[in-house]
Design a protein around this motif. Structure first.
Motif, mmCIF file in Angstrom:
data_model
loop_
_atom_site.group_PDB
_atom_site.id
_atom_site.type_symbol
_atom_site.label_atom_id
_atom_site.label_comp_id
_atom_site.label_asym_id
_atom_site.label_seq_id
_atom_site.Cartn_x
_atom_site.Cartn_y
_atom_site.Cartn_z
ATOM 1 N N GLN A 7 0.832 -1.192 0.000
ATOM 2 C CA GLN A 7 0.000 0.000 0.000
ATOM 3 C C GLN A 7 0.878 1.258 0.000
ATOM 4 O O GLN A 7 2.047 1.218 0.384
ATOM 5 C CB GLN A 7 -0.929 0.014 1.216
ATOM 6 N N PRO A 8 0.327 2.398 -0.440
ATOM 7 C CA PRO A 8 1.117 3.629 -0.528
ATOM 8 C C PRO A 8 1.777 4.039 0.783
ATOM 9 O O PRO A 8 2.902 4.555 0.775
ATOM 10 C CB PRO A 8 0.085 4.671 -0.977
ATOM 11 N N ASN A 9 1.111 3.825 1.921
ATOM 12 C CA ASN A 9 1.715 4.225 3.195
ATOM 13 C C ASN A 9 2.988 3.432 3.477
ATOM 14 O O ASN A 9 3.991 3.977 3.955
ATOM 15 C CB ASN A 9 0.724 4.056 4.339
ATOM 16 N N ALA A 10 2.991 2.131 3.143
ATOM 17 C CA ALA A 10 4.184 1.309 3.350
ATOM 18 C C ALA A 10 5.298 1.721 2.393
ATOM 19 O O ALA A 10 6.472 1.793 2.788
ATOM 20 C CB ALA A 10 3.842 -0.166 3.163
ATOM 21 N N ALA A 15 10.649 4.190 1.811
ATOM 22 C CA ALA A 15 11.512 5.157 1.136
ATOM 23 C C ALA A 15 12.102 6.146 2.129
ATOM 24 O O ALA A 15 13.276 6.529 2.023
ATOM 25 C CB ALA A 15 10.723 5.897 0.055
ATOM 26 N N ILE A 16 11.305 6.572 3.106
ATOM 27 C CA ILE A 16 11.803 7.509 4.120
ATOM 28 C C ILE A 16 12.889 6.858 4.966
ATOM 29 O O ILE A 16 13.935 7.463 5.240
ATOM 30 C CB ILE A 16 10.635 7.985 5.022
ATOM 31 N N TYR A 17 12.673 5.623 5.387
ATOM 32 C CA TYR A 17 13.645 4.920 6.228
ATOM 33 C C TYR A 17 14.997 4.802 5.519
ATOM 34 O O TYR A 17 16.046 5.103 6.097
ATOM 35 C CB TYR A 17 13.101 3.539 6.578
ATOM 36 N N LEU A 18 14.966 4.364 4.260
ATOM 37 C CA LEU A 18 16.217 4.182 3.529
ATOM 38 C C LEU A 18 16.879 5.521 3.221
ATOM 39 O O LEU A 18 18.104 5.664 3.347
ATOM 40 C CB LEU A 18 15.955 3.419 2.234
ATOM 41 N N ARG A 69 7.259 -4.185 10.853
ATOM 42 C CA ARG A 69 8.696 -4.302 10.642
ATOM 43 C C ARG A 69 9.015 -5.192 9.438
ATOM 44 O O ARG A 69 9.967 -4.930 8.689
ATOM 45 C CB ARG A 69 9.364 -4.860 11.895
ATOM 46 N N GLU A 70 8.249 -6.262 9.230
ATOM 47 C CA GLU A 70 8.532 -7.186 8.125
ATOM 48 C C GLU A 70 8.379 -6.494 6.782
ATOM 49 O O GLU A 70 9.244 -6.619 5.906
ATOM 50 C CB GLU A 70 7.603 -8.394 8.208
ATOM 51 N N ASP A 71 7.264 -5.764 6.594
ATOM 52 C CA ASP A 71 7.066 -5.044 5.331
ATOM 53 C C ASP A 71 8.130 -3.967 5.144
ATOM 54 O O ASP A 71 8.633 -3.761 4.032
ATOM 55 C CB ASP A 71 5.676 -4.401 5.304
ATOM 56 N N LEU A 72 8.474 -3.293 6.231
ATOM 57 C CA LEU A 72 9.496 -2.243 6.146
ATOM 58 C C LEU A 72 10.832 -2.833 5.699
ATOM 59 O O LEU A 72 11.485 -2.293 4.800
ATOM 60 C CB LEU A 72 9.654 -1.560 7.500
ATOM 61 N N GLY A 73 11.221 -3.956 6.294
ATOM 62 C CA GLY A 73 12.490 -4.570 5.917
ATOM 63 C C GLY A 73 12.515 -5.005 4.464
ATOM 64 O O GLY A 73 13.520 -4.813 3.764
ATOM 65 N N PHE A 74 11.415 -5.591 3.995
ATOM 66 C CA PHE A 74 11.353 -6.029 2.597
ATOM 67 C C PHE A 74 11.477 -4.839 1.650
ATOM 68 O O PHE A 74 12.209 -4.904 0.645
ATOM 69 C CB PHE A 74 10.031 -6.766 2.347
ATOM 70 N N TYR A 86 14.188 -1.463 -2.376
ATOM 71 C CA TYR A 86 14.660 -0.165 -2.850
ATOM 72 C C TYR A 86 16.189 -0.160 -2.981
ATOM 73 O O TYR A 86 16.744 0.337 -3.968
ATOM 74 C CB TYR A 86 14.248 0.943 -1.880
ATOM 75 N N GLY A 87 16.844 -0.717 -1.970
ATOM 76 C CA GLY A 87 18.302 -0.691 -1.957
ATOM 77 C C GLY A 87 18.948 -1.528 -3.033
ATOM 78 O O GLY A 87 20.091 -1.265 -3.426
#
Length: 275
Positions: free
Chosen positions: A210-213, A218-221, A243-248, A253-254
């Protein structure tokens, strides 16, 4: 108080597990390299047509949704170039900046000619002595391409059940950065770069998250890359991201730079089929 936006304005329909499994089984037929190249072709067309990034992103996501939901026979009834052109035409049509069929056809003829700057079309770069007549569209060619454009547009609409709504993460990302107190020029540019790279990701990130994820990833990286310090606690949970979605997403992105570089190496060995 401003009205709360409807859910369909901030979320998207996501692909199912069955669709992803089917897509995985078809990768040998279509090739993720070919899809990646045509997403770039769509992006380049949006630039030449002077469309906003939001309109171009909308078109790429419509194209991705169609490719994932359509049958192999539907995809092979026309070239991916035709479906790319139809997607950018449709994306612009439902925006405030529609473009004419002739403009779309002229741009795609140029982008797939020997004068094209796209590396998967001309691996050695555009020729320096290309005659403009080589990408001139005659009336007969225009009429044939216009019919293909309209048929492909209809196929995309039918494949999407005429649902062309797309929620994009750009505004959310900028809003989140302001809320976190980390809105800077360098930071915002990196965030937008990651979101744009996600549009051509082989993981089809805009169809699986989803757009929020997407915005939070993108902000985290970007914060890690630019040395911006974020709050220490699990701030992403405030924006409904685990956390799982964020890590993926951060890994996806990276890895885009290495993926793009590997694709460019493949392009040096031959042209991709565009017709």
């Amino acid at each position: 108080m401003a009205p709360i936006p409807a859910l369909e304005h901030v979320s998207n329909p996501l692909v199912t597990s069955a669709q992803l499994l089917t897509l995985k089984s078809l990768e040998n037929d279509d090739g993720i390299s070919t899809w990646f190249a045509h997403f770039q072709l769509t992006s380049a067309a949006g630039i030449l047509l002077r469309l906003s990034q939001e309109v171009t992103a909308h078109a790429i996501i419509l194209l991705q949704r169609f490719l994932v939901s359509s049958s192999t026979n539907d995809r092979r009834s026309f070239s991916l170039k035709n479906f790319s052109a139809a997607a950018i035409y449709l994306g612009a049509k439902v925006s405030a900046t529609p473009v004419s069929p002739r403009s779309v056809i002229n741009v795609y003829t140029y982008l797939t000619s020997k004068a094209s700057p796209l590396r998967f079309v001309n691996p050695a770069g555009p020729s320096t002595n290309v005659e403009p007549k080589s990408y001139f569209v005659s009336e007969g060619t225009y009429e044939r391409e216009r019919q293909r454009l309209f048929v492909c547009e209809s196929m995309i609409l039918v494949g999407l059940s005429f649902d062309t709504r797309v929620a994009l993460p750009y505004t959310l990302a900028l809003t989140y950065m302001q809320a976190l107190g980390v809105f800077t020029t360098n930071m915002s540019l990196r965030v937008l770069e990651h979101l744009n790279a996600g549009l051509v990701s082989p993981q089809l990130l805009h169809l699986t998250h989803q757009p929020n994820a997407l915005a939070v990833g993108a902000i985290y990286l970007a914060a890690r890359e630019t040395g911006v310090k974020l709050v220490e606690r699990n701030w992403w949970e405030v924006f409904d991201v685990d956390r799982e979605d964020l890590g993926f997403l951060v890994l996806s992105y990276g890895s885009m730079a290495n993926f793009a570089q590997a694709e460019m190496e493949k392009w040096k060995n031959g042209l991709l089929p565009l017709d």
